[in-house]
Design an enzyme around this catalytic site. Structure first.
Site, mmCIF file in Angstrom:
data_model
loop_
_atom_site.group_PDB
_atom_site.id
_atom_site.type_symbol
_atom_site.label_atom_id
_atom_site.label_comp_id
_atom_site.label_asym_id
_atom_site.label_seq_id
_atom_site.Cartn_x
_atom_site.Cartn_y
_atom_site.Cartn_z
ATOM 1 C CD GLU A 127 -2.826 -1.444 2.328
ATOM 2 O OE1 GLU A 127 -2.739 -0.511 3.229
ATOM 3 O OE2 GLU A 127 -3.280 -2.528 2.560
ATOM 4 C CD GLU A 151 -4.625 -7.921 1.726
ATOM 5 O OE1 GLU A 151 -5.498 -7.352 2.006
ATOM 6 O OE2 GLU A 151 -3.402 -7.796 1.865
HETATM 7 O O1 9MR Z 1 -7.540 -8.396 8.221
HETATM 8 C C1 9MR Z 1 -6.676 -7.738 8.918
HETATM 9 C C2 9MR Z 1 -7.134 -7.256 10.446
HETATM 10 O O2 9MR Z 1 -7.556 -8.220 11.185
HETATM 11 C C3 9MR Z 1 -6.232 -6.255 10.933
HETATM 12 O O3 9MR Z 1 -6.897 -5.758 12.111
HETATM 13 C C4 9MR Z 1 -5.826 -5.035 10.192
HETATM 14 C C5 9MR Z 1 -4.762 -4.443 10.751
HETATM 15 O O4 9MR Z 1 -3.713 -5.051 10.876
HETATM 16 O O5 9MR Z 1 -5.360 -5.627 9.037
HETATM 17 C C6 9MR Z 1 -6.483 -6.377 8.222
HETATM 18 O O6 9MR Z 1 -5.835 -6.833 7.115
HETATM 19 C C7 9MR Z 1 -5.102 -5.887 5.913
HETATM 20 C C8 9MR Z 1 -4.074 -6.220 5.352
HETATM 21 O O7 9MR Z 1 -3.287 -6.620 6.358
HETATM 22 C C9 9MR Z 1 -3.670 -5.539 4.311
HETATM 23 N N1 9MR Z 1 -4.918 -5.261 3.333
HETATM 24 C C10 9MR Z 1 -5.641 -4.630 4.025
HETATM 25 C C11 9MR Z 1 -6.265 -5.686 4.993
HETATM 26 C C12 9MR Z 1 -7.627 -5.284 5.514
HETATM 27 O O8 9MR Z 1 -7.589 -4.175 6.389
#
Ligand code: 9MR
Length: 389
Positions: free
Chosen positions: A175, A280
């Site tokens: 990102e 994802e």
């Molecule tokens: O699904 C993830 C959630 O459980 C966490 O709280 C959050 C913060 O760490 O991150 C979410 O996963 C993200 C991923 O790591 C990067 N792309 C966006 C995802 C959704 O926010």
């Protein structure tokens, strides 16, 4: 020899009996082969997609620790690649200076090895979920460019080095591009400058020369952001970085992006000579009222009842609409399967999806293929049918 009438009658009875038996045998054989086709017909995602791409899921802590038996059986049946949803994030794996927390990461690696699944590493450098101390010295002052690069190098050598040969590919940078295509003004960027990305790829390559290295982002189906990401990957490659793939996170809505946008995005990255990964995948079925289609975890929305309309369950019409949406996306993935090496869902069942908590806490969302009890949804059948077709 003369046959009596009674003999003829006797032979007729015998022949009729034999024909009946033969008929019965034919019926039994075809019944048996029919039931065989039903039981051997593939219903496991990983088997159905084995000639196309890897198919995977992100695992939370309970799933990694095998405490969630429903999810555990789904994972073993359907997926051949796994990603830890959170366990490798800087704040989890390296929460304090010189403190590394390898317990959960080691567990998912062992789980993958035990079950013949390919492990993917998520994530190394991200503007989010990185503790503040990372950017600062012991007096709380921001580090110099050199000192922060040194810190990144130490982190990457420790983490990527530990799992050398055990993790097939890493989301090295996550990102880094804004909606308008410019580079995000993260702390990494402000302190080091834009070559923090190049350096991260170089360190990761040095730490594990055989690992695949990816750039991963959301909303790169939007043209401006896509152009920014394309420029980034081109620049990195021109500077000699080993960039093996680009991850389209795939946090999609019911009406965004269009199948055409997904198709052209996959083709645009494939044209750069990198693998495309859907990293994802989930589909948000709830109403949203923000203009840009973000998955930025820092975005929050005010809680309003009309934004949580399916508290009691997803109506059939919506289940069908979700199935149709998944079907059209998988058609695009299958049409581009020469360029796509993996499709990973962001979670296993609807119950534990992050979309129940973002951008509003405590809504009921239904973004995945398995419902809250682990039962396959209409969307699951639609995905299977997409490949059979
Ligand atoms: O699904 C993830 C959630 O459980 C966490 O709280 C959050 C913060 O760490 O991150 C979410 O996963 C993200 C991923 O790591 C990067 N792309 C966006 C995802 C959704 O926010």
């Amino acid at each position: 020899m003369q046959l009596h009438k009674s003999d003829i009658k006797y032979f007729k009875v015998i022949i009729t009996k034999k024909i009946c038996l033969l008929f019965l045998a034919v019926v039994m054989i075809s019944l048996a082969s029919c039931s065989e086709t039903t039981t051997t017909e593939k219903t496991s995602l990983k088997e159905v997609f084995e000639d196309h791409f890897l198919i995977g899921a992100a695992l939370n802590s309970d799933q990694i620790l095998e405490k969630d038996s429903v999810a555990n059986s789904i994972i073993k049946t359907h997926f051949n690649t796994i990603t830890a949803e959170n366990a490798f994030k800087w704040e989890r794996i390296h929460p304090e200076p010189n403190v590394y927390n390898f317990e959960l990461p080691d567990k998912i690696i062992a789980y993958g090895e035990k079950n013949n699944m390919i492990n993917i590493g998520h994530v190394i450098i991200w503007h989010s979920q990185t503790p503040d101390w990372v950017y600062k010295d012991s007096n709380g002052k921001f580090l110099s460019r050199e000192a922060l690069l040194e810190r990144i190098k130490e982190h990457i050598f420790t983490v990527v080095g530990r799992y050398k040969g055990k993790i097939k590919g890493w989301d090295v940078v996550n990102e880094a591009v804004e909606e308008d295509g410019s580079l995000r003004q993260s702390e990494w960027m402000k302190i080091i400058g834009e070559d923090y990305i190049l350096k991260a790829f170089e360190f990761a390559h040095e730490a594990d020369p055989d690992a695949e290295l990816y750039y991963n982002d959301f909303s790169i189906e939007n043209e401006l952001k896509r152009n920014g990401a394309i420029k980034l990957v081109k620049d990195l490659k021109a500077k000699g970085a080993k960039v093996d793939g680009v991850g389209l996170q795939g946090h999609y809505k019911m009406d965004w992006p269009t199948a055409g946008q997904v198709d052209s995005t996959i083709k645009a990255f494939a044209d750069l000579g990198v693998k495309v990964l859907i990293t994802e995948l989930d589909i948000d079925v709830l109403p949203y009222d923000f203009g840009n289609y973000t998955a930025d975890i820092n975005y929050k929305l005010e809680d309003r009842a009309e934004l949580n309309p399916f508290k009691e369950g997803l109506p059939d019409s919506m289940q069908q609409a979700l199935a149709d949406r998944y079907s059209s996306l998988f058609k695009v993935f299958l049409n581009n399967s020469g360029s796509i090496s993996r499709v990973t869902f962001w979670g296993v069942t609807d119950r534990e999806s992050w979309l129940n908590y973002w951008p509003i806490m405590g809504r009921s969302n239904y973004p995945l293929l398995f419902d809250r009890n682990g039962k396959p949804k209409k969307a699951f059948d639609a995905v299977l049918r997409a490949v059979k077709r």
